[in-house]
Design a protein around this motif. Structure first.
Motif, mmCIF file in Angstrom:
data_model
loop_
_atom_site.group_PDB
_atom_site.id
_atom_site.type_symbol
_atom_site.label_atom_id
_atom_site.label_comp_id
_atom_site.label_asym_id
_atom_site.label_seq_id
_atom_site.Cartn_x
_atom_site.Cartn_y
_atom_site.Cartn_z
ATOM 1 N N GLY A 162 0.777 -1.223 0.000
ATOM 2 C CA GLY A 162 0.000 0.000 0.000
ATOM 3 C C GLY A 162 0.812 1.278 0.000
ATOM 4 N N ARG A 163 2.132 1.191 0.185
ATOM 5 C CA ARG A 163 2.953 2.403 0.190
ATOM 6 C C ARG A 163 3.093 2.942 -1.228
ATOM 7 N NH1 ARG A 163 8.386 4.631 1.172
ATOM 8 N NH2 ARG A 163 9.482 2.775 0.449
ATOM 9 N N ALA A 164 2.993 4.235 -1.372
ATOM 10 C CA ALA A 164 3.073 4.853 -2.694
ATOM 11 C C ALA A 164 4.456 4.624 -3.307
ATOM 12 C CB ALA A 164 2.777 6.343 -2.592
ATOM 13 N N LEU A 165 4.464 4.269 -4.577
ATOM 14 C CA LEU A 165 5.721 4.143 -5.321
ATOM 15 C C LEU A 165 5.877 5.402 -6.168
ATOM 16 C CD1 LEU A 165 8.245 2.934 -6.435
ATOM 17 C CD2 LEU A 165 6.882 1.362 -7.825
ATOM 18 N N GLU A 166 6.541 6.370 -5.561
ATOM 19 C CA GLU A 166 6.845 7.613 -6.248
ATOM 20 C C GLU A 166 8.362 7.739 -6.352
ATOM 21 O OE1 GLU A 166 4.636 10.494 -3.963
ATOM 22 O OE2 GLU A 166 2.775 10.032 -5.046
ATOM 23 N N ALA A 167 8.840 8.860 -6.830
ATOM 24 C CA ALA A 167 10.259 8.969 -7.175
ATOM 25 C C ALA A 167 11.180 8.748 -5.983
ATOM 26 C CB ALA A 167 10.521 10.338 -7.799
ATOM 27 N N GLY A 186 11.278 15.324 -8.883
ATOM 28 C CA GLY A 186 9.882 15.706 -8.762
ATOM 29 C C GLY A 186 9.144 14.546 -8.124
ATOM 30 N N ARG A 187 7.854 14.698 -7.910
ATOM 31 C CA ARG A 187 7.108 13.629 -7.251
ATOM 32 C C ARG A 187 7.144 12.335 -8.054
ATOM 33 N NH1 ARG A 187 1.834 11.721 -7.065
ATOM 34 N NH2 ARG A 187 1.180 13.180 -8.697
ATOM 35 N N LEU A 188 7.146 12.429 -9.377
ATOM 36 C CA LEU A 188 7.124 11.244 -10.226
ATOM 37 C C LEU A 188 8.299 11.194 -11.188
ATOM 38 C CD1 LEU A 188 3.322 11.047 -11.173
ATOM 39 C CD2 LEU A 188 4.530 9.729 -9.422
ATOM 40 N N THR A 189 9.302 12.024 -10.986
ATOM 41 C CA THR A 189 10.437 12.057 -11.916
ATOM 42 C C THR A 189 11.727 11.697 -11.190
ATOM 43 O OG1 THR A 189 10.632 14.449 -11.563
ATOM 44 C CG2 THR A 189 9.396 13.696 -13.500
ATOM 45 N N LEU A 190 12.512 10.896 -11.864
ATOM 46 C CA LEU A 190 13.707 10.284 -11.273
ATOM 47 C C LEU A 190 14.866 10.474 -12.232
ATOM 48 C CD1 LEU A 190 14.515 8.369 -8.852
ATOM 49 C CD2 LEU A 190 14.032 6.467 -10.410
ATOM 50 N N ARG A 191 16.022 10.861 -11.699
ATOM 51 C CA ARG A 191 17.199 11.102 -12.544
ATOM 52 C C ARG A 191 18.363 10.225 -12.093
ATOM 53 N NH1 ARG A 191 19.164 17.039 -14.151
ATOM 54 N NH2 ARG A 191 17.505 16.579 -15.668
ATOM 55 N N PHE A 192 19.017 9.596 -13.077
ATOM 56 C CA PHE A 192 20.270 8.867 -12.876
ATOM 57 C C PHE A 192 21.381 9.677 -13.540
ATOM 58 C CE2 PHE A 192 16.904 5.823 -12.630
ATOM 59 C CZ PHE A 192 17.325 4.821 -11.780
ATOM 60 N N ARG A 193 22.458 9.903 -12.805
ATOM 61 C CA ARG A 193 23.583 10.664 -13.341
ATOM 62 C C ARG A 193 24.858 9.826 -13.267
ATOM 63 N NH1 ARG A 193 23.768 14.511 -9.958
ATOM 64 N NH2 ARG A 193 25.753 14.046 -8.903
ATOM 65 N N PHE A 194 25.524 9.669 -14.399
ATOM 66 C CA PHE A 194 26.749 8.879 -14.496
ATOM 67 C C PHE A 194 27.953 9.793 -14.672
ATOM 68 C CE2 PHE A 194 23.561 5.755 -15.419
ATOM 69 C CZ PHE A 194 24.087 4.557 -14.959
#
Length: 477
Positions: free
Chosen positions: A76-81, A114-122
């Motif tokens: 039930g836990r929200a899967l957000e960023a 952001g609430r629904l945005t995720l960034r990977f930086r290499f």
């Protein structure tokens, strides 16, 4: 509707993104419970999964993902960023020692933008990141006993030695595409047990049909046989850090002593393909290489040159999963003819092969190697220095350099040539000798519609239905 699934091996763990859970036996279950941001289609192309879109920038250094709205974990836990970022932070926790750390080499940061945005930086370009992310990387909440993901099915019960039971998760973004309300997964590594289950009508989907019995089962109307071309292989792996196979001449002797075409034809027929190098010739990344010819006289000469003219006995670890025992016997006969006697030690998977081999004692292994969707993953895990699946201890600084160069090369021609050079190097030094690549041969109960096997061995259940929708398979014998 309940579906009964018959898989090859019970996993030793379902802990996502760990060494214990990084196996084909665990992956086929974790894909149903804990999918990733992306998935791989049958052509190995990344497609949306928990992320609905993504963008690559800064020369393949920055990867931005947008999650689907309304995702939740099974608890039930929200899967957000922020929750997604935490999953990747755990992968790099030194206490976890995840094999994904090598797949994601050079990752500097994972952050919610952001609430629904995720960034990977290499730190440098990573051209293989997307297939690595989609292959065996799982998003799961932090749990200790069993996986709590955001997939179409949640794990309800794991009765070790018996079965797993999964229930459809109504909160999944595509729940309407999954007809089965419940999955019951049982395990049958022995061909006889799988045949018995099929004859009893106790399995709706069979991960691997017994190849020798498949034609008869189909002719009797008991099962549908479904085939997918796959890059998975069966190989001879050498312990390159200890005698006698620390000497490349002994590895070359093995290659010259074996009639690989005869092995393929006898045990796989048209379901197998020869492999020269480390990739099947129909792989889009494969470099065309010249095979070492079947030449027992040359093999015997190499054994003498390496100082073993009086013969040598070596310990061999090999799975008991058919057809490998028959293959191992044929290999043993071929090597006996050149003075290499094999002491065969069979075992049932799991534990998967590095766990067995790293216990020591073996000098050669004959084993299936899981399909890799990209050459970076294959080289990084199986052949680079310290790779998670490099149990033979092979190490070549030039190969390590080539794999790193290919990973960060944005020039397609340069990347292809770099992987080609890596294949030529491994083919010359033979830390592993591929015997053949084998198709996925899955089975489905007559009346089941919509199931297609995946080249990577996944069991995907979208739009899968039984023709008799109110009828389940019989109770498992």
């Amino acid at each position: 509707m309940r579906l009964h699934l018959l898989f090859n091996h019970e996993p030793i763990s379902l802990a996502p993104n760990t060494h214990e859970g990084d196996s084909s036996s665990a992956t086929v279950i974790l894909k149903l419970a804990c999918p990733s941001l992306l998935r791989l289609d049958p052509a190995m192309r990344p497609q949306p999964d928990l992320a609905e879109s993504w963008r690559v920038s800064d020369g393949h250094r920055i990867f931005d993902f947008t999650l689907r709205p309304g995702l939740t974990f099974h608890n039930g836990r929200a899967l957000e960023a922020e929750a997604a970022a935490a999953c990747f932070h755990r992968i790099f926790d030194p206490r976890v020692q995840s094999p994904l750390q090598g797949d994601f080499a050079g990752l500097e940061a994972v952050e919610a933008t952001g609430r629904l945005t995720l960034r990977f930086r290499f730190a440098e370009p990573h051209l293989a990141f997307l297939p690595a992310l989609a292959w065996r990387c799982f998003l799961a909440d932090d749990v200790a006993v069993q996986p709590v993901g955001a997939g179409p099915y949640e794990v309800l019960e794991w009765r070790r030695g018996s079965h797993l039971r999964l229930r459809k998760f109504p909160g999944h973004y595509a729940a309407h595409r999954f007809a089965a309300e419940e999955l019951v997964i049982r395990f049958a590594p022995r061909a006889a047990d799988r045949i018995a289950a099929i004859e009893a009508g106790a399995a709706d989907i069979i991960e691997t049909l017994p190849a020798g019995a498949a034609a008869d089962l189909v002719a009797r109307g008991l099962v549908q046989a479904l085939v997918a071309n796959s890059p998975r292989k069966t190989v001879i792996a050498f312990r390159t850090t200890e005698p006698p196979f620390d000497d490349p001449r002994m590895r070359q002797a093995v290659a010259h002593a074996l009639d690989l075409e005869a092995i393929r034809a006898r045990h796989l027929g048209d379901r197998g393909r020869l492999v020269v190098g480390v990739l099947p010739e129909d792989d889009p990344w494969a470099e065309k290489l010249e095979p070492l010819p079947f030449d027992p006289d040359r093999a015997r000469a190499l054994v003498r040159e390496a100082g073993h003219g009086d013969g040598v006995r070596v310990q061999v670890s090999t799975t008991a999963m058919p057809p490998v025992p028959g293959v191992a016997a044929q290999v043993a006969a071929g090597l006996a003819a050149i003075g290499i006697e094999l002491d065969l030690r069979h075992y049932w998977d799991p534990p998967w092969w590095p766990a067995v081999y790293l216990q020591g004692g073996w000098q050669m292994a004959i084993q299936g190697a899981s399909a890799r969707p990209h050459p970076h993953i294959l080289f990084q895990r199986d052949l680079c220095t310290g790779g998670a699946f490099n149990a033979g201890g092979y190490s070549n600084p030039r190969l390590d350099t080539l794999v790193a160069e290919a990973r960060r090369s944005a020039d397609p021609a340069r990347q292809r040539e770099t992987y080609a050079e890596a294949q030529r190097l491994v083919h010359a030094e033979l830390p592993v000798l591929p015997l053949y690549a084998a198709d996925v041969l899955a089975g489905a109960r007559p009346g089941l519609r919509g199931f297609r096997p995946h080249p990577l061995g996944y069991v995907e259940l979208e739009d899968v239905r039984l023709r008799e929708t109110g009828e389940d398979a019989a109770a498992f014998p």
